[in-house]
Scaffold this motif. Sequence first.
Motif, PDB file in Angstrom:
ATOM      1  N   LEU A   1       0.820  -1.210   0.000  1.00  0.00           N
ATOM      2  CA  LEU A   1       0.000   0.000   0.000  1.00  0.00           C
ATOM      3  C   LEU A   1       0.858   1.267   0.000  1.00  0.00           C
ATOM      4  O   LEU A   1       0.583   2.232  -0.716  1.00  0.00           O
ATOM      5  CB  LEU A   1      -0.938   0.003   1.205  1.00  0.00           C
TER       6      LEU A   1
ATOM      7  N   ASN B   1       2.554   2.156  -3.269  1.00  0.00           N
ATOM      8  CA  ASN B   1       1.621   2.681  -4.273  1.00  0.00           C
ATOM      9  C   ASN B   1       0.984   3.993  -3.849  1.00  0.00           C
ATOM     10  O   ASN B   1      -0.005   4.425  -4.429  1.00  0.00           O
ATOM     11  CB  ASN B   1       0.531   1.645  -4.555  1.00  0.00           C
TER      12      ASN B   1
ATOM     13  N   VAL C   1      -0.859   5.077  -1.324  1.00  0.00           N
ATOM     14  CA  VAL C   1      -2.266   5.090  -0.916  1.00  0.00           C
ATOM     15  C   VAL C   1      -2.486   6.219   0.086  1.00  0.00           C
ATOM     16  O   VAL C   1      -1.705   6.373   1.024  1.00  0.00           O
ATOM     17  CB  VAL C   1      -2.655   3.736  -0.289  1.00  0.00           C
TER      18      VAL C   1
ATOM     19  N   THR D   1     -12.927   5.136  -4.342  1.00  0.00           N
ATOM     20  CA  THR D   1     -11.563   4.927  -3.836  1.00  0.00           C
ATOM     21  C   THR D   1     -11.226   3.443  -3.832  1.00  0.00           C
ATOM     22  O   THR D   1     -10.131   3.039  -4.224  1.00  0.00           O
ATOM     23  CB  THR D   1     -11.437   5.495  -2.412  1.00  0.00           C
ATOM     24  N   TYR D   2     -12.185   2.635  -3.385  1.00  0.00           N
ATOM     25  CA  TYR D   2     -11.957   1.195  -3.378  1.00  0.00           C
ATOM     26  C   TYR D   2     -11.732   0.661  -4.785  1.00  0.00           C
ATOM     27  O   TYR D   2     -10.808  -0.138  -5.026  1.00  0.00           O
ATOM     28  CB  TYR D   2     -13.137   0.471  -2.736  1.00  0.00           C
TER      29      TYR D   2
ATOM     30  N   LEU E   1      -8.276   1.467  -5.962  1.00  0.00           N
ATOM     31  CA  LEU E   1      -7.259   0.611  -5.336  1.00  0.00           C
ATOM     32  C   LEU E   1      -7.358  -0.825  -5.832  1.00  0.00           C
ATOM     33  O   LEU E   1      -6.340  -1.508  -5.979  1.00  0.00           O
ATOM     34  CB  LEU E   1      -7.414   0.665  -3.816  1.00  0.00           C
TER      35      LEU E   1
ATOM     36  N   ILE F   1      -4.027  -2.004  -7.344  1.00  0.00           N
ATOM     37  CA  ILE F   1      -3.225  -2.741  -6.364  1.00  0.00           C
ATOM     38  C   ILE F   1      -3.775  -4.137  -6.080  1.00  0.00           C
ATOM     39  O   ILE F   1      -3.076  -5.141  -6.251  1.00  0.00           O
ATOM     40  CB  ILE F   1      -3.133  -1.942  -5.053  1.00  0.00           C
TER      41      ILE F   1
END
Length: 449
Positions: A126, A129, A131, A198-199, A202, A206
Amino acid sequence: MAKIISEIGHQLIPFPQCRPATLRRPTGIRCSVFATPSHEVNASGARVVPWGSEIESLESASALKNWLSASGLPPQKLEIRRVDVGERGLVALKNIRKGEKLLFVPPSLVITADSVWSCPEVGNVLKKNSVPDWPLLATYLISEASFKSSSRWSSYITALPRQPYSLLYWTLTELDTYLVASQIRERAIERITNVIGTYEDLRLRIFSKHQDLFPEEVETFLDYDKSSKGIVFMADQSYQLGEQVFISYGKKSNGELLLSYGFVPKDGTNPNDSVELSLSLKKSDKCYKEKLEALRKYGLQVPQRFPLQITGWPVEMMAYSYLVVSPPNMRQYFEEMAAAASSRAASETGRKYPELEEQALQYLLDCCESSISKYSKFLQDGDTLNSGQLSAKQADRKSLLKKLATDLCTSEQRILFRAQYILRRRLQDMRNGELRALTILNGFRKLFK
């Protein structure tokens, strides 16, 4: 502090179901946060991660207190006890003076973006990347919850409320039923959409690339003390022995407090309370496209929401209303009005257009009265959700949500009633003044005849 970090974690229902490395945990056990007992499994057969307590009980609070003391929290001037407002709360153990330090949380007990993960593989992925902090912290709490008692934060996570009442956890049907009159409904949908967005971002960037770690199945003031690098709570007023102590969530309206934290203060007790009034251009306006272009140039929307407080409203709202009612022969002022409505033109923000004053005030009054009627309909008619097949737990939830919505709508309607009164008085004074001036003018005309 618990409420603050609790909100970060509770924004994560649509968040990743993370599985720490297989060397640290048995295979097949995935992380998923739901309000169900820890021994249950979800539809895919994955074990559900235990999260919080069913109610904010004193038992879980006692376990939290013991863990905090064992983890280095120094003796405090506050204690967790049963209180009138909520199941549990903090009360003063001694008389406390204004400005005195209320509570200190050492850095070892503060969860930050740099906290050490029980599963370092997840944390490293995380962080590499980039986050953002809130999804990083939320994922951190979920990851730690999956380790149960082996996580150092187990006692803290267990003490969090399992069933939050923030608007992020209301269904669309509940939002439509109970908050149809309030603009906070739109804010809730926007926030939920943002969390899901947002989820999804990601997941694509990711989670899909690291499926072994993220399987698809699954009133006080706070300040940072630089010398001790801990969190300090200072008293903004004096407290007596045994008196309940409240933390400030910042200058937020009742709607914002319900949106993020799941509670509504008693009507009239929140000095920062406000209600959003929605203003919009009329599509029948001959200059609709020109006005719309001016608004978009300054980042404004159609409709645009403005906060009303019991003490008044922002000058930006008045500027927007000027633009709405302005006729074609004032098109040279459209951009100026839009700039003032966006507060990007400080020197023009408070500018008035006398020839539009009465029309603008009447437009605001019409918007207020339209909004008031929606609140009145809800408060008079109640809800329409079918209660026939509800379990006792579902009925309790329905009753609580209705009470929260009623409390919010009552406080917001009160502000609208105040704005309505002020607007009516201003219009009445303005029209009486015009009538007096006309009477005097007619008197002069008769005199000179």
